[in-house]
Design an enzyme around this catalytic site. Sequence first.
Site, PDB file in Angstrom:
ATOM      1  N   HIS A 166      -3.238   0.932  -7.584  1.00 42.76           N
ATOM      2  CA  HIS A 166      -1.838   0.943  -7.172  1.00 42.76           C
ATOM      3  C   HIS A 166      -1.764   1.344  -5.710  1.00 42.76           C
ATOM      4  O   HIS A 166      -2.547   2.173  -5.259  1.00 42.76           O
ATOM      5  CB  HIS A 166      -1.035   1.944  -8.034  1.00 42.76           C
ATOM      6  CG  HIS A 166       0.430   1.741  -7.949  1.00 42.76           C
ATOM      7  ND1 HIS A 166       1.190   2.307  -6.954  1.00 42.76           N
ATOM      8  CD2 HIS A 166       1.274   1.003  -8.717  1.00 42.76           C
ATOM      9  CE1 HIS A 166       2.441   1.943  -7.125  1.00 42.76           C
ATOM     10  NE2 HIS A 166       2.522   1.141  -8.181  1.00 42.76           N
ATOM     11  N   ASP A 213       0.879  -1.562 -16.022  1.00 41.40           N
ATOM     12  CA  ASP A 213       0.688  -2.883 -16.625  1.00 41.40           C
ATOM     13  C   ASP A 213      -0.523  -2.967 -17.534  1.00 41.40           C
ATOM     14  O   ASP A 213      -0.717  -3.962 -18.224  1.00 41.40           O
ATOM     15  CB  ASP A 213       0.555  -3.944 -15.528  1.00 41.40           C
ATOM     16  CG  ASP A 213       1.844  -4.076 -14.765  1.00 41.40           C
ATOM     17  OD1 ASP A 213       2.893  -4.102 -15.419  1.00 41.40           O
ATOM     18  OD2 ASP A 213       1.802  -4.140 -13.530  1.00 41.40           O
TER      19      ASP A 213
HETATM   20  N1  ACO Z   1      -9.999  -4.029  -9.271  1.00 41.89           N
HETATM   21  C1  ACO Z   1     -11.074  -3.950  -8.457  1.00 41.89           C
HETATM   22  N2  ACO Z   1     -11.028  -3.522  -7.194  1.00 41.89           N
HETATM   23  C2  ACO Z   1      -9.824  -3.156  -6.722  1.00 41.89           C
HETATM   24  C3  ACO Z   1      -8.667  -3.203  -7.513  1.00 41.89           C
HETATM   25  C4  ACO Z   1      -8.782  -3.662  -8.824  1.00 41.89           C
HETATM   26  N3  ACO Z   1      -7.717  -3.741  -9.625  1.00 41.89           N
HETATM   27  N4  ACO Z   1      -7.617  -2.780  -6.783  1.00 41.89           N
HETATM   28  C5  ACO Z   1      -8.081  -2.480  -5.570  1.00 41.89           C
HETATM   29  N5  ACO Z   1      -9.428  -2.695  -5.540  1.00 41.89           N
HETATM   30  C6  ACO Z   1     -10.325  -2.426  -4.419  1.00 41.89           C
HETATM   31  C7  ACO Z   1     -10.184  -3.499  -3.352  1.00 41.89           C
HETATM   32  O1  ACO Z   1     -11.117  -4.542  -3.531  1.00 41.89           O
HETATM   33  C8  ACO Z   1     -10.427  -2.723  -2.099  1.00 41.89           C
HETATM   34  O2  ACO Z   1     -11.812  -2.561  -1.959  1.00 41.89           O
HETATM   35  P1  ACO Z   1     -12.484  -2.535  -0.485  1.00 41.89           P
HETATM   36  O3  ACO Z   1     -11.922  -1.305   0.172  1.00 41.89           O
HETATM   37  O4  ACO Z   1     -13.930  -2.450  -0.773  1.00 41.89           O
HETATM   38  O5  ACO Z   1     -12.041  -3.798   0.174  1.00 41.89           O
HETATM   39  C9  ACO Z   1      -9.847  -1.324  -2.398  1.00 41.89           C
HETATM   40  O6  ACO Z   1      -9.889  -1.208  -3.827  1.00 41.89           O
HETATM   41  C10 ACO Z   1      -8.411  -1.170  -1.916  1.00 41.89           C
HETATM   42  O7  ACO Z   1      -7.663  -2.288  -2.379  1.00 41.89           O
HETATM   43  P2  ACO Z   1      -6.374  -2.846  -1.649  1.00 41.89           P
HETATM   44  O8  ACO Z   1      -6.068  -4.209  -2.169  1.00 41.89           O
HETATM   45  O9  ACO Z   1      -6.530  -2.685  -0.174  1.00 41.89           O
HETATM   46  O10 ACO Z   1      -5.299  -1.791  -2.134  1.00 41.89           O
HETATM   47  P3  ACO Z   1      -3.748  -2.017  -2.171  1.00 41.89           P
HETATM   48  O11 ACO Z   1      -3.144  -0.667  -2.196  1.00 41.89           O
HETATM   49  O12 ACO Z   1      -3.319  -2.951  -1.110  1.00 41.89           O
HETATM   50  O13 ACO Z   1      -3.554  -2.771  -3.580  1.00 41.89           O
HETATM   51  C11 ACO Z   1      -2.906  -3.393  -5.725  1.00 41.89           C
HETATM   52  C12 ACO Z   1      -2.833  -2.316  -4.650  1.00 41.89           C
HETATM   53  C13 ACO Z   1      -2.362  -4.726  -5.178  1.00 41.89           C
HETATM   54  C14 ACO Z   1      -2.005  -2.985  -6.901  1.00 41.89           C
HETATM   55  C15 ACO Z   1      -4.375  -3.553  -6.214  1.00 41.89           C
HETATM   56  O14 ACO Z   1      -4.879  -2.335  -6.704  1.00 41.89           O
HETATM   57  C16 ACO Z   1      -4.526  -4.680  -7.240  1.00 41.89           C
HETATM   58  O15 ACO Z   1      -4.666  -5.841  -6.854  1.00 41.89           O
HETATM   59  N6  ACO Z   1      -4.541  -4.316  -8.556  1.00 41.89           N
HETATM   60  C17 ACO Z   1      -4.602  -5.318  -9.598  1.00 41.89           C
HETATM   61  C18 ACO Z   1      -3.231  -5.933  -9.805  1.00 41.89           C
HETATM   62  C19 ACO Z   1      -2.271  -4.999 -10.500  1.00 41.89           C
HETATM   63  O16 ACO Z   1      -2.603  -4.380 -11.509  1.00 41.89           O
HETATM   64  N7  ACO Z   1      -1.051  -4.909  -9.955  1.00 41.89           N
HETATM   65  C20 ACO Z   1       0.032  -4.107 -10.552  1.00 41.89           C
HETATM   66  C21 ACO Z   1       0.444  -2.990  -9.663  1.00 41.89           C
HETATM   67  S1  ACO Z   1       1.632  -1.983 -10.470  1.00 41.89           S
HETATM   68  C22 ACO Z   1       3.073  -2.854 -10.324  1.00 41.89           C
HETATM   69  O17 ACO Z   1       3.299  -3.670  -9.458  1.00 41.89           O
HETATM   70  C23 ACO Z   1       4.088  -2.525 -11.280  1.00 41.89           C
END
Ligand code: ACO
Length: 434
Positions: free
Chosen positions: A311, A369
Amino acid sequence: MENRVKKAGVAKLEVAGKVVDLPVYSGTVGPNVIDVSKLYAQTGHFTLDPGFTSTGSCESQITFIDGEQGVLLHRGYPIEQLCDKSNFMELCYLLLNGKLPQKTEYDAFLKEVKHHTLLHTQQDRFFDGFRRDSHPMAMLTGAVGGMAAFYPGAVGNEDPAERKLGSIRLIAKMPTIAARCMKYTMGQKFVDPLNKFSYSENFLNMCFSVSAEEYEINPVLARAMDRFFMLHADHEQNESTSTVRLAASSGAHPFAAVAAGVACLWGPSHGGANEAALRQMRAIGSVDNIPEFVRQVKDPSSDIRLMGFGHRVYKNYDPRATVMQKTCHEVLEALDMKDHPQLKVAMELERIALQDEYFVNKKLYPNVDFYSGIILEAMGFPTTMFTVLFALARTVGWVSQLNEMLDDPTQKIGRPRQIYTGEAQRDYVPISAR
Ligand code: ACO
């Protein structure tokens, strides 16, 4: 809205040989903010923050999140207490009005919402224009935007009573529209709202009853539905809420602005994650396949993410996920589905991920989720409806935030800037000379 920010100090910024003072403000709780609104006028520079990871866009008094501690407060009340002791309708009142209602206020609010649940008959005909296999989110986006055509008076209206009525209409009609999206894709007759039911019971009835037989509402499922709505009601300046605020900042019709929020919510990184998470659990199939799947997620050359994990704000457990997990067990127990295959996969995935260095170091925890898809599937909702249910619940948050913005004397049209890296000015070359 009475602005309540307090001056907490000054930050100094040196840029291009010039030192400027930037005011620092504090809110009630949470990090202080540096006010850069005069930066361009003072220095000729903009700030750059793609994804707004360090940018606050407004003052708000509705919802507070402490992502490090896993705290979520609505008007100061913790989400866990609300889910335990309150219900969705009371939460709607709280979000809209800033205080818990007295009994008479609560009863009047319920009555008003029930009074507006029906759709204009012309609006029902909207659905006929869609293909039967349309994604319900596509229909919802269109149907919510189309509501502006039925209530044109809500646009730019300074009259608080008219604005309040618009808010009630949206909250009241959203379940009716959402249920119609589902019935339409199933080829079943629309079911009209029945005022003898609670908000959540009414929604279940509109989704699942058919004219051929009586539908009995299971109280455990009605409670779970209500809790799902509560857990998704508001979440401060998330993508869809910011979209609603930005769209409405131009003076657009509030219902059109909410339709923009619905469109934004659809994406798998936001509201679409519950659908994506369940699909992923189905694709994993059994707990034996989890180690290989986790290996793929961690592989730097793959772009697979564990959906329902991570998140932008919560870098500790998402408090909503805790309530959702408990609700998931209650629902599966009530339905005698404790051996649900996706639940087994989810629990094992969570167990492994919470111990795995990759997830621990990146502070990735289950979000709201992760378990919600399992609950909704067990209740009988098609996967494509999951995000529609989220939109239904979030409507009260969008509306509360939109009203707050319209009441904020400091509100301006939202207009970010950019750093331009395209071509500098050059002369047009006729096609014959290129
Ligand atoms: N699985 C694996 N790796 C992940 C995940 C994940 N779910 N989420 C983040 N990471 C990793 C990224 O690859 C990144 O790694 P790096 O630093 O080596 O490049 C690091 O963690 C940071 O990720 P970002 O995408 O920069 O973090 P951000 O805060 O922008 O993303 C997000 C948040 C979009 C929710 C992300 O965690 C994600 O894509 N999760 C899966 C989708 C999801 O469950 N979304 C629902 C959110 S809750 C809602 O909207 C109600």
